[in-house]
Write an enzyme that holds these catalytic residues in place. Structure first.
Site, PDB file in Angstrom:
ATOM      1  N   GLU B 192       0.841  -1.203   0.000  1.00 12.00           N
ATOM      2  CA  GLU B 192       0.000   0.000   0.000  1.00 12.00           C
ATOM      3  C   GLU B 192       0.869   1.242   0.000  1.00 12.00           C
ATOM      4  OE1 GLU B 192      -2.415   3.364   1.695  1.00 12.00           O
ATOM      5  OE2 GLU B 192      -0.531   2.540   2.395  1.00 12.00           O
ATOM      6  N   ASP B 215      -7.974   1.969   7.560  1.00 12.13           N
ATOM      7  CA  ASP B 215      -6.623   2.522   7.580  1.00 12.13           C
ATOM      8  C   ASP B 215      -6.596   3.689   8.568  1.00 12.13           C
ATOM      9  OD1 ASP B 215      -3.948   3.005   6.934  1.00 12.13           O
ATOM     10  OD2 ASP B 215      -4.289   2.888   4.778  1.00 12.13           O
ATOM     11  N   HIS B 301       3.524   8.102   9.917  1.00  9.84           N
ATOM     12  CA  HIS B 301       4.817   7.895   9.249  1.00  9.84           C
ATOM     13  C   HIS B 301       5.996   8.380  10.093  1.00  9.84           C
ATOM     14  CE1 HIS B 301       3.524   6.870   4.885  1.00  9.84           C
ATOM     15  NE2 HIS B 301       2.719   6.326   5.779  1.00  9.84           N
TER      16      HIS B 301
END
Lengths: 356, 333
Positions: B192, B215, B301
């Site tokens: 992904e 998600d 992230h």
């Protein structure tokens, strides 16, 4: 069809705002304009409008797909701050054109509002004399913080509140002419086609979300699996100071796309036909992306020979987009004549080796 | 559920190298599905059969961001490139763990201007080697960021909440679900983070009637952070749009009505950057009505992605409700 009739079709089509992702509001209008002239209509799984006119050739007949996108650009409520609305763009919005713009907020009711640019002393230094980006603008609907929270939610749509305007020389202005001008051309084509007996099956598609993911063109092409596709979209019309190699005169003719998205044999067919019918056109170079549904559609499944036809439009992606009814009339006529002349063996003639 | 999450996030599996986490998930879902498949790209599919019911594809990606070694110099320092969206400012001083078990620390060249943010090209990984020969890392070796699971009580932190928390929500839902209005294709997708590749082929293979990605989404509740309304702890988020897709309005309506009927908290989400597997499902074949159930997550992230325990539990509850209450897919004017 006369331009006065085309104007009324275009007025119907532009009277319904249908932003990308939220196009189902336009289904009813298309039912009224298309259904009476076609053999069957349906809605795709993601909301594109499909309409089929059977051809007269023996089965299995080749299929032609003619497509114009039905979505328009607009705005969406992103945050609600003390009753003021922060906005995010649906499609490519030129934020420089927004301050002072009247809009409608589609909350629990239709709420009038205006987009406002804060005074310079409230802006970061770099924007005090330069264009102010969207994240520093807001919409003011005169509601208190509580009222706004009650009546408006994150994700509510915001559309331009500008009337359809008829100018001189068959020129009109309205929000949403990208791409309702092309849907008007398809409508005229559909209605005029009743006078003809084409051999091919003609699939007319009003596709969703061209301004975002092009999911409409992708999915409809996958479902219909056409042998040829024609994409109708608007292109840049000229204005004082605009570069002549990137813009086309308004009301003086259509454009025929030429480049990677366009099959050269199809281009030649349209060019020859336009010459023969004395329809004025310009070649529109599209060396890379065409910026239309053709970019997605062309590579669906095993690939589809595709043509792009353009209607020149001034002030692209603003609330005062402008087109000429004559150019719409020309596109419609060219499509009708093309469909009418398609032989059953046209596909066998499409040879790469014989094009340049 | 905390133990499940901890095991999932501490299993290193960057994009394209999902073997370890696939094996783990396979074990966890085996008792709860009728059939398990691994497709050509490595997606793991758990199928809950219900032959005459509409097919729903639920997808949570099992890959995580990481790095790949591109060069080992004579002293054994390793240059690297990102796998997925790796931000340089999260790397400096960080640690990585290669899939062969070797650990390393990220160093930076001396900067001519210490104020500047160094790019990844100015960084290297030091695994404690004394020269190239003794360096246990070869070009092409892959590493994940090294950071243990952190339990802060109401908030949980890990370097791989994106999207192991979605994986955990999906596994937990399969476990707690007795019956469903759908034939369920639970997809644990690969790649992904490098362009929604796994979900693209999985959706084509399954040809679902509708799709739902699970998600993480970003939040706007940190000091001078993103300008968005989603907050940690206010409930799972129902995506309206992100940079990759406009969620299908019929699916948005279904999710909101189901949450309200079940008195579950939820938030309306607009994310102005990023995208999910939902895009790949929506664009598949003749188009698929698709939405996204998002778990709000701070510091996406970064090696310390933070979610709220109640948001996670409510996401499981909402997903369970959704699977028992099929939507109306009629378009409204």
């Amino acid at each position: 069809m006369k331009t006065t009739e085309i104007k009324s079709i275009l007025q119907q089509l532009t009277s319904v705002p249908a932003l990308s992702g939220y196009e189902s509001r336009l289904h009813e209008t298309l039912n009224a304009l298309w259904q009476p002239y076609l053999d069957q209509t349906s809605i795709s799984r993601v909301g594109s409008y499909h309409a089929l006119r059977y051809g007269k050739a023996a089965e299995p007949r080749p299929r032609l797909m003619l497509t114009g996108h039905m979505d328009t650009i607009g705005l969406m409520v992103n945050r609600i701050q003390d009753g003021f609305l922060r906005l995010t763009a649906i499609g490519g919005i030129d934020a420089r054109l927004l301050p002072g713009q009247m809009v409608t907020v589609h909350g629990k009711r239709e709420i009038p509002a205006m987009i406002v640019q804060p005074p310079p002393f409230l802006l970061p230094k770099e924007f005090q004399t330069n264009p102010v980006p969207l994240q520093h603008l807001w919409a003011d609907c005169g509601l208190s913080a509580d009222q706004a929270r009650q009546q408006i939610q994150i994700g509510d749509l915001v559309t331009f509140d500008q009337a359809f305007l008829e100018l001189n020389n068959d020129i009109v202005a309205s929000p949403g002419l990208d791409n309702r001008a092309s849907l008007a051309a398809l409508t005229v084509c559909i209605q005029e086609l009743t006078k003809h007996q084409p051999l091919w099956d003609s699939w007319f598609v009003a596709s969703v979300q061209e301004e975002e993911t092009q999911v409409g063109a992708l999915s409809s092409a996958f479902q219909i699996q056409p042998h040829l596709a024609i994409v109708i979209d608007v292109t840049f019309a000229n204005s004082p100071g605009s570069p002549p190699h990137k813009t086309y005169p308004l009301g003086k003719g259509i454009t025929l796309g030429w480049g990677a998205a366009v099959h050269p044999y199809l281009y030649n067919s349209f060019k020859d036909l336009a010459d023969q019918l004395e329809i004025p056109y310009k070649l529109e170079p599209m060396p890379r992306r065409s910026g239309t549904d053709a970019d997605s559609l062309q590579t669906v499944a095993q690939g589809i020979p595709t043509m792009v036809i353009g209607i020149p439009l001034r002030y692209m992606h603003s609330a005062v987009e402008m087109v000429s009814l004559k150019d719409i009339q020309r596109v419609a006529r060219l499509m009708v004549e093309f469909i009418d002349r398609l032989d059953v063996d046209y596909l066998e003639k499409i040879k790469w080796d014989e094009t340049n | 559920m905390k133990e499940l999450i901890q095991t999932l996030v501490e299993t290193n599996s960057p994009s394209g190298y999902e073997n370890a986490v696939r094996q783990l998930i396979r074990q966890k879902i085996e008792p709860w599905v009728n059939e398990i498949k691994v497709d050509a790209l490595g997606n793991l599919l758990g199928i809950r059969k219900n032959p005459n019911a509409p097919k729903i594809m639920l997808v949570a990606h099992m890959d995580e961001i990481g790095i790949m070694a591109t060069h080992v110099d004579s002293k054994g320092f390793i240059r690297f490139i990102p796998l997925g969206g790796v931000y340089p400012h999260h790397c400096v001083g960080g640690r990585v763990r290669f899939l062969n078990g070797v650990a390393g620390v990220i160093g930076v060249e001396k900067l001519s201007n210490p104020q500047e943010l160094p790019s990844l090209e100015k960084m290297f990984i030091d695994v404690g080697a004394v020269d190239a020969k003794s360096c246990p890392i070869k070009i092409g070796d892959v590493a994940a960021f090294e950071r243990p699971f952190l339990d802060l009580g109401k908030r949980w932190v890990s370097k791989a909440m994106d999207d192991r928390i979605g994986v955990a929500v999906l596994i937990e839902t399969l476990q707690s679900l007795h019956q469903s209005a759908f034939e369920i294709y639970a997809v644990f997708s690969v790649q992904e983070e490098v362009g929604v590749r796994g979900a693209t082929t999985a959706a084509f293979g399954i040809a679902p009637d509708l799709g739902l990605a699970i998600d993480v989404t970003a939040t706007g509740d940190t000091p001078k952070g993103n300008k968005m309304e989603v907050e940690l702890g206010k409930g799972p988020a129902i995506k309206i749009r992100d940079a990759g897709m406009l969620a299908d309005p019929r699916i948005i309506k279904w999710m909101i009505q189901t949450a309200e009927k079940a008195s579950l908290p939820y938030q309306r989400e607009i994310l102005e950057f990023g995208g999910t597997d939902g895009r790949a499902v929506q664009l598949s074949r003749s188009g698929v009505p698709t939405g996204v159930l998002s778990i709000p997550c701070r510091y996406v992230h970064a090696p310390s992605e933070m979610v709220d325990r109640d948001d996670v539990l409510n996401a499981v509850r909402l997903l369970t409700e959704l699977l028992n209450n099929p939507p109306n897919l009629e378009f409204s004017a």
